[in-house]
Motif scaffolding. Structure first.
Motif, PDB file in Angstrom:
ATOM      1  N   ASP A 291       0.822  -1.215   0.000  1.00 41.45           N
ATOM      2  CA  ASP A 291       0.000   0.000   0.000  1.00 41.45           C
ATOM      3  C   ASP A 291       0.856   1.265   0.000  1.00 41.45           C
ATOM      4  N   VAL A 292       2.097   1.139  -0.473  1.00 38.22           N
ATOM      5  CA  VAL A 292       3.027   2.273  -0.514  1.00 38.22           C
ATOM      6  C   VAL A 292       3.430   2.549  -1.954  1.00 38.22           C
ATOM      7  N   GLY A 293       3.073   3.723  -2.457  1.00 36.58           N
ATOM      8  CA  GLY A 293       3.518   4.139  -3.778  1.00 36.58           C
ATOM      9  C   GLY A 293       4.737   5.051  -3.647  1.00 36.58           C
ATOM     10  N   PHE A 294       5.609   5.014  -4.638  1.00 42.12           N
ATOM     11  CA  PHE A 294       6.836   5.805  -4.605  1.00 42.12           C
ATOM     12  C   PHE A 294       6.778   6.916  -5.648  1.00 42.12           C
ATOM     13  N   VAL A 295       7.168   8.112  -5.230  1.00 45.38           N
ATOM     14  CA  VAL A 295       7.331   9.243  -6.146  1.00 45.38           C
ATOM     15  C   VAL A 295       8.818   9.558  -6.199  1.00 45.38           C
ATOM     16  N   LEU A 296       9.413   9.375  -7.357  1.00 43.19           N
ATOM     17  CA  LEU A 296      10.851   9.563  -7.551  1.00 43.19           C
ATOM     18  C   LEU A 296      11.079  10.874  -8.294  1.00 43.19           C
ATOM     19  N   LEU A 297      11.711  11.829  -7.613  1.00 37.01           N
ATOM     20  CA  LEU A 297      11.919  13.166  -8.175  1.00 37.01           C
ATOM     21  C   LEU A 297      13.189  13.211  -9.008  1.00 37.01           C
ATOM     22  N   ALA A 298      13.024  13.485 -10.308  1.00 42.84           N
ATOM     23  CA  ALA A 298      14.178  13.540 -11.207  1.00 42.84           C
ATOM     24  C   ALA A 298      14.051  14.718 -12.166  1.00 42.84           C
ATOM     25  N   GLY A 299      13.489  15.813 -11.663  1.00 43.47           N
ATOM     26  CA  GLY A 299      13.265  16.962 -12.532  1.00 43.47           C
ATOM     27  C   GLY A 299      14.240  18.099 -12.336  1.00 43.47           C
ATOM     28  N   GLY A 300      15.242  17.908 -11.431  1.00 44.84           N
ATOM     29  CA  GLY A 300      16.187  18.977 -11.126  1.00 44.84           C
ATOM     30  C   GLY A 300      17.177  19.243 -12.245  1.00 44.84           C
ATOM     31  N   THR A 301      17.814  20.421 -12.177  1.00 45.53           N
ATOM     32  CA  THR A 301      18.785  20.809 -13.205  1.00 45.53           C
ATOM     33  C   THR A 301      20.220  20.537 -12.790  1.00 45.53           C
ATOM     34  N   GLY A 302      20.481  20.415 -11.480  1.00 44.28           N
ATOM     35  CA  GLY A 302      21.829  20.088 -11.010  1.00 44.28           C
ATOM     36  C   GLY A 302      22.869  21.140 -11.354  1.00 44.28           C
ATOM     37  N   SER A 303      22.548  22.413 -11.149  1.00 39.91           N
ATOM     38  CA  SER A 303      23.441  23.501 -11.565  1.00 39.91           C
ATOM     39  C   SER A 303      24.776  23.493 -10.841  1.00 39.91           C
ATOM     40  N   ARG A 304      24.796  23.000  -9.585  1.00 36.23           N
ATOM     41  CA  ARG A 304      26.039  23.012  -8.827  1.00 36.23           C
ATOM     42  C   ARG A 304      27.038  21.949  -9.273  1.00 36.23           C
ATOM     43  N   MET A 305      26.593  21.016 -10.133  1.00 36.96           N
ATOM     44  CA  MET A 305      27.504  19.977 -10.609  1.00 36.96           C
ATOM     45  C   MET A 305      28.477  20.509 -11.657  1.00 36.96           C
ATOM     46  N   LYS A 306      28.163  21.662 -12.249  1.00 36.15           N
ATOM     47  CA  LYS A 306      29.010  22.243 -13.302  1.00 36.15           C
ATOM     48  C   LYS A 306      29.238  21.235 -14.427  1.00 36.15           C
ATOM     49  N   ALA A 307      28.160  20.533 -14.798  1.00 41.15           N
ATOM     50  CA  ALA A 307      28.235  19.530 -15.847  1.00 41.15           C
ATOM     51  C   ALA A 307      27.300  19.923 -16.976  1.00 41.15           C
ATOM     52  N   ASN A 308      27.418  19.207 -18.112  1.00 42.03           N
ATOM     53  CA  ASN A 308      26.593  19.530 -19.274  1.00 42.03           C
ATOM     54  C   ASN A 308      25.258  18.796 -19.269  1.00 42.03           C
ATOM     55  N   MET A 309      24.923  18.150 -18.142  1.00 44.60           N
ATOM     56  CA  MET A 309      23.651  17.455 -18.011  1.00 44.60           C
ATOM     57  C   MET A 309      23.245  17.452 -16.540  1.00 44.60           C
ATOM     58  N   PRO A 310      21.950  17.306 -16.256  1.00 44.17           N
ATOM     59  CA  PRO A 310      21.517  17.209 -14.855  1.00 44.17           C
ATOM     60  C   PRO A 310      22.194  16.034 -14.156  1.00 44.17           C
ATOM     61  N   LYS A 311      22.421  16.169 -12.856  1.00 43.78           N
ATOM     62  CA  LYS A 311      23.201  15.181 -12.109  1.00 43.78           C
ATOM     63  C   LYS A 311      22.580  13.797 -12.124  1.00 43.78           C
ATOM     64  N   GLN A 312      21.237  13.719 -12.224  1.00 41.75           N
ATOM     65  CA  GLN A 312      20.590  12.409 -12.174  1.00 41.75           C
ATOM     66  C   GLN A 312      20.885  11.549 -13.402  1.00 41.75           C
ATOM     67  N   TYR A 313      21.440  12.168 -14.435  1.00 41.62           N
ATOM     68  CA  TYR A 313      21.768  11.414 -15.650  1.00 41.62           C
ATOM     69  C   TYR A 313      23.263  11.133 -15.779  1.00 41.62           C
ATOM     70  N   MET A 314      24.049  11.641 -14.863  1.00 40.70           N
ATOM     71  CA  MET A 314      25.485  11.373 -14.891  1.00 40.70           C
ATOM     72  C   MET A 314      25.755   9.917 -14.515  1.00 40.70           C
ATOM     73  N   ILE A 315      26.859   9.383 -14.995  1.00 41.39           N
ATOM     74  CA  ILE A 315      27.149   7.960 -14.824  1.00 41.39           C
ATOM     75  C   ILE A 315      27.835   7.707 -13.484  1.00 41.39           C
ATOM     76  N   LEU A 316      27.225   6.820 -12.705  1.00 41.13           N
ATOM     77  CA  LEU A 316      27.765   6.400 -11.424  1.00 41.13           C
ATOM     78  C   LEU A 316      27.949   4.887 -11.453  1.00 41.13           C
ATOM     79  N   ARG A 317      29.179   4.470 -11.442  1.00 38.18           N
ATOM     80  CA  ARG A 317      29.535   3.045 -11.476  1.00 38.18           C
ATOM     81  C   ARG A 317      28.819   2.306 -12.611  1.00 38.18           C
ATOM     82  N   GLY A 318      28.893   2.905 -13.795  1.00 40.13           N
ATOM     83  CA  GLY A 318      28.404   2.241 -14.997  1.00 40.13           C
ATOM     84  C   GLY A 318      26.947   2.473 -15.344  1.00 40.13           C
ATOM     85  N   ARG A 319      26.198   3.165 -14.466  1.00 44.23           N
ATOM     86  CA  ARG A 319      24.781   3.418 -14.724  1.00 44.23           C
ATOM     87  C   ARG A 319      24.458   4.865 -14.345  1.00 44.23           C
TER      88      ARG A 319
END
Length: 331
Positions: free
Chosen positions: A85-113
């Motif tokens: 009876d528990v639904g999950f809301v996963l927030l992935a809409g941020g821009t990640g400006s502090r990462m100083k990268a060319n893509m939002p942080k949630q799309y950066m590669i961490l250990r192959g994914r």
């Protein structure tokens, strides 16, 4: 500083942080006593007047993964916690400006994914499998709050998990994103979900044990949030130049996600926020604004939020230490 030297320094810092935390919590007479849901470990701050519980043996329990065989936080993790009876809301809409990268942080590669995939794998693969192994049900629905321009790329994953994964569009602020995700969850799951667990995709290291513990607490109290006692000394300043005062550290917590709330409560909270023009900084703040209780569930210091490039190095080191934790190739 060369990358190898930087990584070595970060690993040393991580070891010191975990070691210091474990040593601090081992002191029975300290400001915190440890317990968890069902006689395991949830921290209650004595300074706040909260009820203090201990383990069944009376011995202090871990603040990190010291009693976990492989360090992944999954061993004996809330084996009786039903997630049906528990639904999950996963927030992935941020821009990640502090990462100083060319893509939002949630799309950066961490250990192959991508960072985001670590949470998707947890909620869609590892958590349901763990629940099934322990004779309970996993979460019926995950809502992925994502910028529409990235949704076509993730549509094959939504299709793969037919009926268990759906998109919602982000709002202008976090509050709007959560509300959109909750509305989509209520629309698709209906009465099947009584609770919502809101999680930041920038926290890819949360464990099954933490998720089960915070859900257990939410079902007992109506709302619960993962967190850890604050280790840093916090100064308050009115002008950003001179110290006004030092805030007593024994009463301070650093809160993480997931934050789990009864859906009916959160819906009432959003109505109150809109009617009164309230500003809230996280999900359980809405519950606090209504004067209702929020349980603090002891989490792990390793449940860090990816915010800067250095955080990626620390997260990689933590995952390497877990050794056998592999992320499913979702596409």
């Amino acid at each position: 500083m060369p990358r190898l030297e930087m990584l070595s320094a970060l690993l040393l810092l991580l070891a010191l942080v975990v070691g210091t935390a474990a040593a601090s919590f081992a002191a029975v007479g300290g400001p915190f006593a440890l317990s968890r849901p069902g006689g395991r470990s949830v921290v209650s701050a004595a300074a706040t007047g909260s009820r203090i519980r201990k383990s069944g043996t009376g011995a202090p329990l871990r603040a990190a993964a010291s009693d976990d065989d492989d360090g992944d936080g999954d061993d004996d993790a809330g084996a009786t916690t039903d997630l049906s009876d528990v639904g999950f809301v996963l927030l992935a809409g941020g821009t990640g400006s502090r990462m100083k990268a060319n893509m939002p942080k949630q799309y950066m590669i961490l250990r192959g994914r991508p960072v985001l995939h670590h949470s998707l794998d947890l909620f869609l693969e590892r958590l349901p499998a763990y629940a099934e192994e322990n004779g309970v049900s996993g979460p019926p629905m995950v809502v992925l709050v994502m910028d529409p321009k990235y949704q076509p790329e993730y549509q094959p994953i939504v299709d793969k998990y037919g009926g268990r994964l759906a998109f919602a569009n982000p709002g202008e602020e976090r509050q709007g994103s959560v509300e959109n995700g909750l509305s989509k969850l209520a629309e698709l799951a209906g009465d099947a979900c009584a609770y919502v667990a809101v999680h930041d995709s920038a926290r890819p290291l949360v464990t099954i044990r933490e998720v089960c513990d915070v859900v257990t607490d939410a079902k007992e109290h109506g709302a619960a949030v993962l967190g850890v006692p604050c280790k840093a000394t916090i100064k308050e300043s009115e002008d950003g130049s001179l110290v006004l005062r030092t805030i007593p550290r024994a009463r301070l917590w650093e809160v993480h996600t997931p934050q789990v709330i009864k859906i009916e409560t959160l819906q009432r909270g959003f109505k109150k926020v809109a009617e009164e023009g309230l500003e809230v900084t996280d999900d359980v703040s809405i519950v606090e604004a209504m004067g209702e209780p929020v349980k603090l569930t002891l989490g792990e210091y390793t449940n860090l939020k990816i915010t800067t490039p250095e955080d990626m190095d620390v997260a990689t080191a933590i995952l390497d230490d877990r050794k056998d934790e592999k992320v499913t190739e979702l596409i």
